[in-house]
Design a protein around this motif. Structure first.
Motif, PDB file in Angstrom:
ATOM      1  N   LEU A   4       0.818  -1.120   0.020  1.00  0.00           N
ATOM      2  CA  LEU A   4       0.041  -0.156   0.079  1.00  0.00           C
ATOM      3  C   LEU A   4       0.879   1.146   0.152  1.00  0.00           C
ATOM      4  N   SER A 212     -10.237   2.131  -0.319  1.00  0.00           N
ATOM      5  CA  SER A 212     -10.277   1.160  -1.682  1.00  0.00           C
ATOM      6  C   SER A 212      -9.654   1.981  -2.658  1.00  0.00           C
ATOM      7  N   VAL A 215      -5.810   1.685  -2.486  1.00  0.00           N
ATOM      8  CA  VAL A 215      -5.131   0.275  -2.121  1.00  0.00           C
ATOM      9  C   VAL A 215      -4.604  -0.484  -3.494  1.00  0.00           C
ATOM     10  N   LEU A 216      -5.391  -0.434  -4.302  1.00  0.00           N
ATOM     11  CA  LEU A 216      -4.995  -1.329  -5.694  1.00  0.00           C
ATOM     12  C   LEU A 216      -4.227  -0.144  -6.601  1.00  0.00           C
ATOM     13  N   ALA A 217      -4.320   0.966  -6.646  1.00  0.00           N
ATOM     14  CA  ALA A 217      -3.691   1.798  -7.671  1.00  0.00           C
ATOM     15  C   ALA A 217      -2.812   2.888  -6.768  1.00  0.00           C
ATOM     16  N   MET A 546      -8.961  -6.373   1.228  1.00  0.00           N
ATOM     17  CA  MET A 546      -8.324  -5.379   0.401  1.00  0.00           C
ATOM     18  C   MET A 546      -7.034  -5.675   0.225  1.00  0.00           C
ATOM     19  N   SER A 549      -6.464  -8.295  -2.268  1.00  0.00           N
ATOM     20  CA  SER A 549      -6.645  -7.924  -3.608  1.00  0.00           C
ATOM     21  C   SER A 549      -5.267  -7.001  -4.046  1.00  0.00           C
ATOM     22  N   ALA A 550      -5.060  -6.350  -3.254  1.00  0.00           N
ATOM     23  CA  ALA A 550      -3.567  -5.433  -3.600  1.00  0.00           C
ATOM     24  C   ALA A 550      -2.465  -6.433  -3.859  1.00  0.00           C
ATOM     25  N   THR A 553      -2.068  -7.959  -7.404  1.00  0.00           N
ATOM     26  CA  THR A 553      -1.748  -7.021  -8.455  1.00  0.00           C
ATOM     27  C   THR A 553      -0.319  -6.881  -8.596  1.00  0.00           C
ATOM     28  N   ARG A 554       0.405  -7.421  -7.416  1.00  0.00           N
ATOM     29  CA  ARG A 554       2.083  -7.382  -7.238  1.00  0.00           C
ATOM     30  C   ARG A 554       2.718  -8.505  -7.824  1.00  0.00           C
TER      31      ARG A 554
END
Length: 656
Positions: A4, A212, A215-217, A546, A549-550, A553-554
């Motif tokens: 994060l 949120s 978290v992902l971006a 979350m 989910s993150a 993406t790694r």
């Protein structure tokens, strides 16, 4: 494993330095305005709409107290907020700033405690956003406690010094952006916030949406936010002068709290310590979770951030999902019909209020119509076959909207908002086959430069455009030169000079900051970004779902392509279980599910997990730790974690 990055912050800008506007090059490397820029600024300054000074009286109306020496510092002595950094705005606009944006920056520099109407107050200019205060029978309701704990504490100190100390009976968080909740820990103790002793009211899905988006971006968004808000720039006539919406986001410590009550529909009412609040539920407008508040006893409407004193962003340049222009316009229209006949004053999360029933109605109509207009006209032009680039060049406002200060493009702009509408409906592809699978930028740049006759010839063409005041075309050519020869100091400086002239002319604060940040980076390189979180409170509020989910993406998909793995995770302190499966280079996770024959089962606490994701514990520490129990194949688990790539917080933007 920095999963994060968004709660980390861009490095704070250097201390304000006063520059001699007569010098050709200042100490930060910014140059003087070119003749074409001077002419453009003079044209703006002579426009009829610039003669209207009424907003300055309105922005000062009700001022009760100000602190001329306000200097808010963080725990390590770093500057969090200091209005004196913008003291240079007290003069007429220089040639290095669009006079209209300079005017907006001066208005946003008026700071202090203001009485909106008896019983409603605002602290403005202590942060990017406003803190609003409603006096109740025995205490106070706080609306939107700013971005940071430090600025919120200073704002509350000012309120109590001028109005006296009173109990905080409720806190309203109007929407899910950090500049409207991050300072909540200064308003009440953690015990009060967690116990439910103080009512915390927010729109439905507030907590999920508040954490949120980043978290992902987070890593990309944080890096781009530094450009959007001019974080590496000096506060000066040639640097950052304001964002249009306010100044800059406060650097400091961030916090959050879970709501005790969420608003799920328009028309919900509450009476808190003798004050009635009527809520409008307005999701998917300026924020995915948002509400507004009508206060019948005061004939006052708090419009949160669905209205402001600027055109807002349908697409924000830091990067976010495109906002729904139709829903946004409809929410303002609903507010007008619900509350317009009773509203004598409008106060919002940014800027200064609107007073008067007729003035409020006129203001809301313009705010409503600007977003619907951009939506409808973009689709009209698209239906005529225009591409996003062509629409941005073609779309225009009628005079009835163009010369209204409260919807001018100080934050969002007509050009990039039109592109946003197109993107929402049609996506990134404009239908031109050559754009379906284009040559990568660096390769294309090298071929362009070669076709122009080499680097010197390309830069000569760009210089001709620059000398003619055609800075957009000059930058187009110079960008090819930089991407073809990134090591060329001559090409980088040439592009920087075009960017700074475009920044000087920009009426939008974020456009100015993006151009000038690009120029700064070309000259000084990428500056280190503080990716360490100043928001442990927010991190601790993020659901584990979350985080997984993150993690997905790694994952290095190619390296993981031949792996078939399954891991059970059991978090003992929060009584949650997750299954992680990896196959075909994809990671999936399932809550409340466990594999019968996993590669390993991991038992740990959320607290230790937080240490892992914040890099306070390394992989070796993890495997060896007594707080981290593993049954099964530890090597497989270690191999899984080595497949996760850390996000880069200092990737280049203006160079390859």
């Amino acid at each position: 494993m920095a999963l994060l990055a968004a709660c980390g912050q861009p490095a704070p800008a250097p201390d304000a330095v006063q520059y001699d506007l007569g010098v050709e090059v200042d100490t930060a490397g910014f140059r003087a305005a070119e003749p074409a820029t001077i002419a453009a600024q003079q044209a703006v300054a002579s426009s009829d709409f610039m003669t209207d000074e009424r907003d300055f009286d309105l922005a000062r109306r009700g001022l009760l107290a100000t602190e001329t020496e306000l200097d808010i510092r963080g725990p390590n002595g770093e500057v969090v907020w200091r209005p004196a950094d913008y003291a240079f705005l007290d003069v007429e606009p220089p040639a290095t700033a669009n006079p209209s944006l300079w005017r907006q920056a001066r208005l946003n520099n008026i700071h202090g405690l203001f009485e909106v109407v008896p019983g409603i107050y605002q602290v403005r200019g202590y942060d990017l956003s406003n803190m609003s205060i409603i006096e109740t029978e025995s205490g106070r309701i706080i609306i939107d406690p700013l971005t940071s704990v430090e600025t919120a504490r200073a704002a509350l100190d000012l309120v109590e010094r001028e109005l006296g100390a009173r109990e905080i009976v409720a806190i309203v968080l109007t929407h899910s952006h950090i500049d409207h909740f991050g300072g909540i820990a200064a308003i009440a103790s953690r015990e009060e916030l967690d116990s439910g002793e103080i009512e915390i009211i927010a729109p439905d899905h507030f907590l999920e949406e508040a954490v949120s988006e980043n978290v992902l971006a987070g890593a990309v968004m944080s890096r781009r936010a530094g450009f959007m808000y001019g974080m590496p720039l000096p506060r000066s006539p040639r640097g950052h002068i304001g964002s249009g919406l306010g100044k800059h986001p406060a650097i400091g410590t961030h916090s959050i709290a879970a709501p005790t009550r969420t608003i799920t529909r328009t028309g919900e009412r509450m009476t808190i310590d003798g004050v009635e609040l009527v809520f409008q539920y307005a999701p998917h407008t300026e924020a995915p979770a948002e509400l507004t508040i009508f206060l019948p006893q005061f004939n006052a409407w708090c419009g949160a951030e669905i209205v402001s004193r600027s055109m807002h962003n349908l697409y924000t340049l830091r990067g976010a999902q495109v906002r729904d222009a139709v829903a946004w316009s409809a929410a303002i229209d609903d507010a007008l019909h619900l509350f317009g006949d009773q509203t004598d004053v409008i106060f919002n999360s940014h800027h200064w209020p609107v007073w008067g029933r007729e003035e409020s109605r006129t203001y809301l109509e313009a705010q409503r119509d600007i977003y619907k207009y951009i939506h409808d006209q973009t689709l009209r032009l698209a239906s005529q076959g225009l591409t996003p680039d062509e629409i941005a060049e073609t779309i225009a406002l009628p005079p009835e909207l163009e010369n209204v200060f409260s919807i001018r493009g100080y934050y969002g702009t007509l050009r990039h908002n039109a592109r946003a509408v197109y993107q929402r409906y049609f996506g990134w592809y404009d239908g031109v086959p050559a754009h379906l699978n284009p040559v990568p930028r660096s390769e294309a740049a090298a071929r362009y430069v070669d076709g122009f006759g080499g680097l010197e010839a390309t830069l000569a063409l760009a210089q001709t455009a620059f000398d003619a005041g055609d800075f957009r075309w000059a930058a187009e050519l110079q960008q090819h030169a930089v991407f073809a020869e990134p090591g060329s100091a001559v090409a980088r400086e040439a592009l920087a000079r075009s960017y700074e002239q475009m920044g000087y002319q920009a009426e939008s604060g974020p456009w100015r900051d993006n151009y000038l940040s690009g120029a700064h980076e070309l000259r000084h390189g990428v500056e280190a970004v503080d990716a360490e979180s100043a928001a442990d409170d927010i991190l601790n509020s993020i659901p584990l779902d979350m985080f997984f989910s993150a993690m997905a993406t790694r994952l290095d998909g190619v390296a993981a392509g031949d792996r078939e793995l399954a891991f059970n995770f059991r978090f003992t302190d929060v009584d949650e279980t997750y299954l992680i499966e990896i196959s075909n280079g994809v990671m999936r996770h399932y809550e409340d599910r466990q594999a019968e024959q996993p590669d390993a089962t991991v038992t740990l606490t959320r607290a230790f997990w937080m240490r892992l994701i914040s890099d306070d514990a390394g992989l070796v520490d993890m495997i060896a730790s007594q707080e981290f129990a593993v049954e099964g194949d530890r090597a497989a688990l270690l191999g899984f974690f080595t497949l996760l790539q850390d996000p880069q917080t200092d990737f280049p933007i203006v160079t390859p």
